[in-house]
Scaffold this motif. Structure first.
Motif, mmCIF file in Angstrom:
data_model
loop_
_atom_site.group_PDB
_atom_site.id
_atom_site.type_symbol
_atom_site.label_atom_id
_atom_site.label_comp_id
_atom_site.label_asym_id
_atom_site.label_seq_id
_atom_site.Cartn_x
_atom_site.Cartn_y
_atom_site.Cartn_z
ATOM 1 N N ALA A 45 6.212 11.586 8.328
ATOM 2 C CA ALA A 45 5.655 11.666 9.464
ATOM 3 C C ALA A 45 4.523 10.622 9.680
ATOM 4 O O ALA A 45 4.214 9.855 10.784
ATOM 5 C CB ALA A 45 5.297 12.949 9.798
ATOM 6 N N VAL A 46 3.552 10.364 8.593
ATOM 7 C CA VAL A 46 2.639 9.467 8.623
ATOM 8 C C VAL A 46 3.101 8.061 8.833
ATOM 9 O O VAL A 46 2.764 7.230 9.293
ATOM 10 C CB VAL A 46 1.836 9.291 7.281
ATOM 11 N N GLN A 47 4.385 7.667 7.836
ATOM 12 C CA GLN A 47 4.884 6.514 8.013
ATOM 13 C C GLN A 47 5.452 6.110 9.249
ATOM 14 O O GLN A 47 5.290 4.933 9.707
ATOM 15 C CB GLN A 47 5.806 6.430 6.667
ATOM 16 N N ASP A 48 6.219 7.254 9.812
ATOM 17 C CA ASP A 48 6.751 6.839 11.142
ATOM 18 C C ASP A 48 5.784 6.811 12.357
ATOM 19 O O ASP A 48 5.876 5.692 13.012
ATOM 20 C CB ASP A 48 7.698 8.050 11.574
ATOM 21 N N GLU A 49 4.413 7.451 12.038
ATOM 22 C CA GLU A 49 3.546 7.202 13.229
ATOM 23 C C GLU A 49 3.021 5.789 13.048
ATOM 24 O O GLU A 49 2.713 5.037 13.951
ATOM 25 C CB GLU A 49 2.503 8.070 13.010
ATOM 26 N N SER A 88 7.337 15.875 1.398
ATOM 27 C CA SER A 88 7.925 14.619 1.826
ATOM 28 C C SER A 88 8.096 14.420 3.581
ATOM 29 O O SER A 88 7.784 13.515 3.964
ATOM 30 C CB SER A 88 9.639 14.841 1.349
ATOM 31 N N ALA A 89 8.354 15.556 3.998
ATOM 32 C CA ALA A 89 8.149 15.509 5.663
ATOM 33 C C ALA A 89 6.885 14.802 6.190
ATOM 34 O O ALA A 89 6.676 14.302 7.292
ATOM 35 C CB ALA A 89 8.619 16.814 5.892
ATOM 36 N N THR A 140 0.769 -1.451 0.112
ATOM 37 C CA THR A 140 -0.052 0.031 -0.005
ATOM 38 C C THR A 140 0.959 1.226 0.069
ATOM 39 O O THR A 140 1.832 1.228 0.788
ATOM 40 C CB THR A 140 -1.060 0.119 1.145
ATOM 41 N N VAL A 141 0.621 2.211 -0.955
ATOM 42 C CA VAL A 141 1.432 3.332 -0.889
ATOM 43 C C VAL A 141 0.472 4.632 -0.792
ATOM 44 O O VAL A 141 -0.536 4.461 -1.198
ATOM 45 C CB VAL A 141 2.544 3.439 -2.298
ATOM 46 N N PHE A 142 1.087 5.775 -0.465
ATOM 47 C CA PHE A 142 0.230 6.857 -0.594
ATOM 48 C C PHE A 142 1.353 7.995 -1.002
ATOM 49 O O PHE A 142 2.529 7.832 -0.781
ATOM 50 C CB PHE A 142 -0.410 7.206 0.858
ATOM 51 N N GLU A 143 0.788 9.222 -1.305
ATOM 52 C CA GLU A 143 1.536 10.084 -1.832
ATOM 53 C C GLU A 143 1.202 11.799 -1.364
ATOM 54 O O GLU A 143 0.284 11.769 -1.038
ATOM 55 C CB GLU A 143 1.684 10.282 -3.419
ATOM 56 N N ALA A 144 2.293 12.274 -1.633
ATOM 57 C CA ALA A 144 2.321 14.011 -1.383
ATOM 58 C C ALA A 144 1.910 14.621 -2.580
ATOM 59 O O ALA A 144 2.578 14.156 -3.598
ATOM 60 C CB ALA A 144 3.396 14.197 -0.721
ATOM 61 N N ILE A 145 1.034 15.488 -2.715
ATOM 62 C CA ILE A 145 0.777 16.235 -3.974
ATOM 63 C C ILE A 145 0.750 17.511 -3.430
ATOM 64 O O ILE A 145 0.327 18.051 -2.582
ATOM 65 C CB ILE A 145 -0.582 15.862 -4.444
#
Length: 258
Positions: free
Chosen positions: A163-167, A158-159, A140-145
C-alpha cells in the motif's frame, strides 16, 4: 540457488565486527550486510571489503532506540530533524561503501490514536531518503516487521508494504522482504515472492519460530529458496538469523544449497 549475503550484525558475533568480514569470506560468502555499521568508520569497512573481496549489499539508516523498545526515527513527527541528521550520516557512509540498497526502518507507534500521523511522517521521510540515495545509484528499501516480536510496528504485513509503495509510486523505493517476519505473521512468502519479485529490492530470512538458521523451525527452505531462484528477483538474499550454536555450525543450509 540464490546469492546469499551474511548479515554481520547477527552472524559471526563470536568475534568483533571488524573481524567478521574475514569470517564471512572464510565461510564462503561473497557479500555481507550490516544493520547499523556506525560503530566503525566507513573507511575501515571499505578496506575490509576490499581486503576480502566482499560486496556490502545493505545497511540501515540509523533508527535511534528502535531495537531497544523505542519508536525509532523515521515515523515519529517530533523526530524529523533527528531523522534528517541520521539520513545525512547514512549518505556519508553510502558514498564510501556504495551498497545497492539502504533500508529505512519504519518504526513503531506506541499511541494507536496517532498511527495515521506516523504513517504520513514515515512516507515523507521515505521520499526524503529516496531523494538522497537515488543520485548515488542506491535503491531505498523499507520493510515490514512482525507486530508479535515488535508491538506497535507501523508496517507489519505485506499488504501494508504494498500500500505504501502503491501510494508513493517511486521507482527507486522498493520492498525489503523479510521471510521470517512474514512467516511470523502467518503469510506465504513463496507465493508473495513469486507474484511481487519485481517490487522487491532485498530479501532476508530466518527460520520461524525462533529466528534461528534454516532447519531450526518449520519453514520449507528447499521450497522457499527454489521460489526465490525461479522468480524475477535477482538481488542478494540476506542470512539474518540468530545462530543456534556458533555461526560456523549453523551454516549447513549454505553448504547444502551449493
Amino acid at each position: 540457488m540464490p546469492r546469499f549475503s551474511a548479515n554481520l550484525s547477527m552472524l559471526f558475533t563470536e568475534v568483533e565486527l571488524i573481524d567478521r568480514f574475514a569470517a564471512a569470506r572464510a565461510a564462503g560468502f561473497n557479500a555481507v550486510e550490516i544493520q547499523f555499521p556506525y560503530e566503525l568508520e566507513a573507511e575501515p569497512i571499505r578496506r575490509k571489503l576490499n581486503e576480502y573481496d566482499l560486496q556490502l549489499v545493505l545497511f540501515n539508516v540509523p533508527a535511534d532506540g528502535l531495537l531497544q523498545g523505542g519508536e525509532g526515527l523515521a515515523c515519529v513527527p517530533e523526530k524529523q530533524a533527528r531523522f534528517r541528521e541520521a539520513l545525512a550520516l547514512a549518505v556519508e557512509y553510502a558514498k564510501v561503501l556504495q551498497p545497492p540498497a539502504i533500508n529505512v526502518l519504519p518504526g513503531r507507534c506506541l499511541d494507536p490514536s496517532r498511527i495515521a500521523l506516523y504513517l504520513d511522517t514515515f512516507k515523507r521521510n521515505l521520499c526524503l531518503a529516496a531523494d538522497a540515495f537515488t543520485p548515488l545509484g542506491i535503491k531505498t528499501v523499507f520493510e515490514a516487521i512482525n507486530s508479535l516480536d515488535m508491538p506497535g510496528f507501523i508496517i507489519d504485513t505485506s499488504a501494508k508494504m504494498l500500500a505504501v509503495q502503491d501510494e508513493l509510486q517511486r521507482a527507486n523505493i522498493c520492498l525489503q522482504y523479510d521471510i521470517y517476519h512474514m512467516l511470523r505473521m502467518g503469510e506465504d512468502p513463496a507465493a508473495f515472492i513469486a507474484k511481487y519479485a519485481g517490487r522487491i529490492g532485498h530479501i532476508q530470512f530466518a527460520d520461524c519460530p525462533g529466528r534461528g538458521q534454516p532447519g531450526t523451525g518449520s519453514a520449507d527452505w528447499a521450497a522457499l529458496f527454489s521460489a526465490i531462484d525461479s522468480s524475477a528477483y535477482d538481488g542478494w538474499v540476506g542470512a539474518e538469523y540468530k545462530p543456534v550454536g556458533d555461526t560456523s555450525a549453523s551454516l549447513g543450509w549454505l553448504n547444502h544449497s551449493r
